[in-house]
Enzyme design. Structure first.
Site, PDB file in Angstrom:
ATOM      1  N   PRO A  89      -1.733  47.632 -46.818  1.00 28.50           N
ATOM      2  CA  PRO A  89      -2.886  48.434 -47.231  1.00 28.50           C
ATOM      3  C   PRO A  89      -3.193  48.235 -48.715  1.00 28.50           C
ATOM      4  O   PRO A  89      -2.275  48.035 -49.508  1.00 28.50           O
ATOM      5  CB  PRO A  89      -2.426  49.878 -47.004  1.00 28.50           C
ATOM      6  CG  PRO A  89      -1.220  49.805 -46.153  1.00 28.50           C
ATOM      7  CD  PRO A  89      -0.622  48.456 -46.326  1.00 28.50           C
ATOM      8  N   GLY A 116      -7.200  44.516 -50.208  1.00 31.81           N
ATOM      9  CA  GLY A 116      -8.576  44.027 -50.310  1.00 31.81           C
ATOM     10  C   GLY A 116      -9.193  43.542 -49.011  1.00 31.81           C
ATOM     11  O   GLY A 116     -10.163  42.789 -49.038  1.00 31.81           O
ATOM     12  N   HIS A 146      17.906  34.631 -55.514  1.00 28.75           N
ATOM     13  CA  HIS A 146      18.015  34.409 -54.070  1.00 28.75           C
ATOM     14  C   HIS A 146      16.999  33.345 -53.617  1.00 28.75           C
ATOM     15  O   HIS A 146      17.357  32.354 -52.983  1.00 28.75           O
ATOM     16  CB  HIS A 146      17.775  35.736 -53.342  1.00 28.75           C
ATOM     17  CG  HIS A 146      17.853  35.649 -51.850  1.00 28.75           C
ATOM     18  ND1 HIS A 146      18.896  36.157 -51.113  1.00 28.75           N
ATOM     19  CD2 HIS A 146      17.013  35.086 -50.942  1.00 28.75           C
ATOM     20  CE1 HIS A 146      18.702  35.916 -49.838  1.00 28.75           C
ATOM     21  NE2 HIS A 146      17.550  35.267 -49.696  1.00 28.75           N
ATOM     22  N   GLU A 147      15.756  33.534 -53.996  1.00 28.08           N
ATOM     23  CA  GLU A 147      14.723  32.592 -53.561  1.00 28.08           C
ATOM     24  C   GLU A 147      14.876  31.240 -54.258  1.00 28.08           C
ATOM     25  O   GLU A 147      14.606  30.195 -53.665  1.00 28.08           O
ATOM     26  CB  GLU A 147      13.320  33.158 -53.807  1.00 28.08           C
ATOM     27  CG  GLU A 147      13.020  34.478 -53.090  1.00 28.08           C
ATOM     28  CD  GLU A 147      13.215  34.411 -51.578  1.00 28.08           C
ATOM     29  OE1 GLU A 147      13.107  33.308 -51.003  1.00 28.08           O
ATOM     30  OE2 GLU A 147      13.501  35.455 -50.965  1.00 28.08           O
ATOM     31  N   HIS A 203      17.261  29.206 -52.242  1.00 30.19           N
ATOM     32  CA  HIS A 203      16.601  28.535 -51.108  1.00 30.19           C
ATOM     33  C   HIS A 203      15.826  27.310 -51.585  1.00 30.19           C
ATOM     34  O   HIS A 203      15.911  26.231 -51.008  1.00 30.19           O
ATOM     35  CB  HIS A 203      15.592  29.481 -50.439  1.00 30.19           C
ATOM     36  CG  HIS A 203      16.213  30.573 -49.622  1.00 30.19           C
ATOM     37  ND1 HIS A 203      17.159  30.334 -48.656  1.00 30.19           N
ATOM     38  CD2 HIS A 203      15.989  31.913 -49.601  1.00 30.19           C
ATOM     39  CE1 HIS A 203      17.503  31.495 -48.094  1.00 30.19           C
ATOM     40  NE2 HIS A 203      16.807  32.462 -48.647  1.00 30.19           N
ATOM     41  N   ASP A 225      18.051  35.738 -43.072  1.00 31.70           N
ATOM     42  CA  ASP A 225      18.616  34.397 -43.216  1.00 31.70           C
ATOM     43  C   ASP A 225      19.812  34.234 -42.282  1.00 31.70           C
ATOM     44  O   ASP A 225      19.968  33.219 -41.602  1.00 31.70           O
ATOM     45  CB  ASP A 225      19.114  34.165 -44.648  1.00 31.70           C
ATOM     46  CG  ASP A 225      17.973  34.188 -45.664  1.00 31.70           C
ATOM     47  OD1 ASP A 225      16.828  33.903 -45.259  1.00 31.70           O
ATOM     48  OD2 ASP A 225      18.231  34.494 -46.833  1.00 31.70           O
TER      49      ASP A 225
HETATM   50  P1  ADP Z   1      -7.469  47.292 -47.623  1.00 31.62           P
HETATM   51  O1  ADP Z   1      -8.681  47.314 -46.767  1.00 31.62           O
HETATM   52  O2  ADP Z   1      -6.719  46.007 -47.576  1.00 31.62           O
HETATM   53  O3  ADP Z   1      -6.566  48.449 -47.379  1.00 31.62           O
HETATM   54  P2  ADP Z   1      -9.389  47.721 -49.664  1.00 31.62           P
HETATM   55  O4  ADP Z   1     -10.251  46.551 -49.485  1.00 31.62           O
HETATM   56  O5  ADP Z   1      -9.868  48.994 -49.094  1.00 31.62           O
HETATM   57  O6  ADP Z   1      -7.931  47.426 -49.136  1.00 31.62           O
HETATM   58  O7  ADP Z   1      -9.101  47.895 -51.218  1.00 31.62           O
HETATM   59  C1  ADP Z   1      -9.257  49.127 -51.860  1.00 31.62           C
HETATM   60  C2  ADP Z   1      -9.804  48.933 -53.250  1.00 31.62           C
HETATM   61  O8  ADP Z   1      -8.850  48.261 -54.070  1.00 31.62           O
HETATM   62  C3  ADP Z   1     -11.029  48.051 -53.291  1.00 31.62           C
HETATM   63  O9  ADP Z   1     -12.181  48.781 -53.077  1.00 31.62           O
HETATM   64  C4  ADP Z   1     -10.972  47.487 -54.695  1.00 31.62           C
HETATM   65  O10 ADP Z   1     -11.481  48.385 -55.635  1.00 31.62           O
HETATM   66  C5  ADP Z   1      -9.494  47.354 -54.937  1.00 31.62           C
HETATM   67  N1  ADP Z   1      -9.017  46.000 -54.625  1.00 31.62           N
HETATM   68  C6  ADP Z   1      -8.116  45.657 -53.675  1.00 31.62           C
HETATM   69  N2  ADP Z   1      -7.900  44.337 -53.679  1.00 31.62           N
HETATM   70  C7  ADP Z   1      -8.696  43.812 -54.621  1.00 31.62           C
HETATM   71  C8  ADP Z   1      -8.939  42.481 -55.092  1.00 31.62           C
HETATM   72  N3  ADP Z   1      -8.306  41.422 -54.578  1.00 31.62           N
HETATM   73  N4  ADP Z   1      -9.834  42.306 -56.087  1.00 31.62           N
HETATM   74  C9  ADP Z   1     -10.473  43.360 -56.619  1.00 31.62           C
HETATM   75  N5  ADP Z   1     -10.298  44.625 -56.220  1.00 31.62           N
HETATM   76  C10 ADP Z   1      -9.415  44.872 -55.239  1.00 31.62           C
HETATM   77 ZN    ZN Z   2      16.649  34.465 -48.033  1.00 36.90          ZN
END
Ligand code: ADP
Ligand code: ZN
Ligand code: MG
Length: 506
Positions: free
Chosen positions: A99, A102, A317-318, A321, A393
């Site tokens: 979540p 974006g 760790h990474e 790998h 792993d």
């Molecule tokens: P998701 O749907 O993945 O839960 P959202 O698209 O609702 O996330 O993102 C919530 C807010 O966070 C967006 O409205 C924006 O303001 C900000 N945000 C998230 N990711 C980005 C991004 N890559 N670039 C700019 N703003 C972002």
């Molecule tokens: Zn690992």
């Protein structure tokens, strides 16, 4: 016909005539409100948003996802070009990732950049409805979009309708009918190129496989939490309209926010502006960002913000790998390694074999085990103790070693394969012997991994430091960094790999 009393002064007559009607009205209103407040009925979850609100430039980082979606825009704006060549335009694109990364933003950008109408709905609202309503809503949503094509249908929280997990009782049936309707609609507009469905889900694995079949959500785009560069870009987008004081260093803010999503960063920028405004300053200052950071991070109690100490362990760790992959030559070439969390994994190394091969030698399989065990080995070497970070792993390695002994006859002691029926017929001695063989193979691979990492401690430090600095390293960057480190693989003639590796890449 209702007769209205002429004598308005006659209160008794007035009441006699109007009271029943009034009571009835009150009753209707009450009933209606109760119905509206019933827990499972929500207002129509369909929302149509005005176009032109989100541009590509508002979406920072996420280059791969953007490229993929720019293509969707082309499908919508220039579909003749594709149809002329007989290309079938994809109908469904699934955005998956945690979540706040974006996904909704990306879907909106597709809609506004393509000039298409944007319909959005949340699948969780559908399945919470009374019997049959969820399915009806889905139908209505698709009907509306078709009427107003070109259109984008955005279905958020797709896992709510299309999850493989089963709930109980009525919920389950409603869940199924909603999912079925969704599948029907997806299949039903095969001929329509001007309606594209974008789904969003937090996890790919929870989705019903029926949704991912060809012709449905057959394009899947991972929307990952941002790395350092991504976070800097996001901070820039969200400070565009905010006057910044000269002491604000967005790179520094980006460094302090490992593990946070775009939504968190947008929130931090906003909080910083609020702090500044409260103090009555003309520009947002570094101290305002510090305050905002503290506040936002404190509010995230439940979510993980990786500490510096953990970051160091992850990096080693990474790096383990990555370095082992390099030492093993072409067996498990690294595509990308990162200490940015993805799903349940705090960091991950993504392998991408150059070619698909189906035969593999015993030596090669041991190499694969070394690469998989190198994370744990690096922790042991550098910190003198190990963490729970190697669980997946070890799972991988156990599966390989087990197959080697029980299926491929690669054990030194007995050239045989364990048949399914044997599981019951095998003697205890044989079982014990094979279990020991399996453990020996694993231990041998682990010891080798540790020996090799000790031998190449300097490059290990180099890769780990680089990961700490940039959080993500791709294949070219790793190759450059390790160009002077030779291969250490015993699998000189590589015959094959894969299958196993594909799973290892997860
Ligand atoms: P998701 O749907 O993945 O839960 P959202 O698209 O609702 O996330 O993102 C919530 C807010 O966070 C967006 O409205 C924006 O303001 C900000 N945000 C998230 N990711 C980005 C991004 N890559 N670039 C700019 N703003 C972002
Ligand atoms: Zn690992
Ligand atoms: Mg969203």
């Amino acid at each position: 016909m209702v007769t209205i009393p002429h004598n308005s002064g006659d209160i008794g007559g007035f009441l006699l005539t109007w009271l029943p009607i009034l009571l009835l009205l009150v009753l209707i209103v009450l009933l209606w409100r109760t119905a509206a407040n019933m827990p499972r009925v929500k207002p129509a979850p369909v929302e149509k948003t005005a176009n032109g609100s989100v541009a590509w430039s508002d979406v920072a980082g996420l280059d791969e996802a953007k490229d993929e979606l720019k293509e969707v825009v082309e499908f919508l704006t220039d579909r003749r070009r594709f149809e002329q060549l007989g290309a079938r335009i994809p109908k469904g694109v699934l955005l998956y990732g945690p979540p706040g990364t974006g996904k909704t933003l990306l879907a909106k950008a597709v809609a506004s950049e393509s000039g298409a109408n944007f319909y959005s709905a949340s699948a969780s609202a559908f399945v919470e409805m009374f019997a049959g309503l969820g399915a009806a809503r889905i139908r209505k949503l698709f009907d509306e979009a078709r009427k107003n094509a070109p259109a984008i249908i955005f279905i958020d929280e797709l896992d709510a309708a299309g999850s493989t997990r089963t709930g109980g009782g009525g919920y389950n049936r409603e869940h199924d009918s909603t999912l079925n309707q969704l599948l029907v609609e997806l299949d039903g507009f095969a001929e329509r190129a001007d309606v594209i469905v974008i789904g969003a889900s937090n996890r790919l694995h929870d989705l019903d496989p029926a949704l991912l079949r060809p012709g449905r959500f057959d394009r899947q785009v991972h929307v990952a939490p941002p790395d350092l560069k991504g976070r800097e870009a996001i901070l820039k987008v969200h400070t565009r309209s905010k006057p910044l004081a000269s002491d604000v260093d967005l790179v520094r803010v980006a460094r302090q926010t490992a593990g946070l999503t775009g939504a968190d960063l947008a929130n931090i920028c906003n909080e910083a502006a609020i702090y500044g405004a409260r103090e009555g300053v003309q520009h947002v200052r570094a101290i305002d960002f510090d305050n905002a950071l503290e506040r936002v991070i404190a509010g995230l109690q439940s979510r993980r913000v990786v500490t510096d100490k953990e970051k160091r362990i992850l990096a080693y760790h990474e790096a383990g790998h990555a370095l082992m992959s390099h030492l093993m030559g072409s067996m498990m070439p690294i595509h990308k390694v990162t200490i940015i969390a993805r799903g349940d994994a705090l960091g991950y190394a993504y392998y991408l074999p150059d070619e698909e091969r189906y035969l593999h030698t015993k030596e090669e399989l041991v190499d694969v085990m070394k690469v998989a065990l190198a994370g744990r080995a690096a922790e042991q070497i550098v910190f003198g103790r190990v963490t729970n970070g190697a669980a997946s792993d070890l799972e991988k390695v156990t599966a390989i070693a087990r197959s080697m002994v029980f299926e491929f006859g690669m054990s030194d002691l007995a050239l045989s394969r364990t048949l399914r029926a044997d599981n019951y017929a095998l003697s205890e001695e044989t079982k014990t012997m094979r279990d020991n063989e399996q453990a020996l193979l694993t231990d041998h691979a682990y010891n080798e991994a540790e020996r090799l990492l000790r031998k190449h401690r300097a490059p290990l430090d180099r890769v780990a430091a680089s990961l700490l600095e940039y959080e993500t390293l791709d294949r070219d960057e790793l190759a450059k960094m390790l160009h002077d480190v030779g291969a250490e693989s015993h699998a000189s003639e590589t015959v094959g790999t894969v299958r196993v590796l594909e799973r290892a890449a997860e």
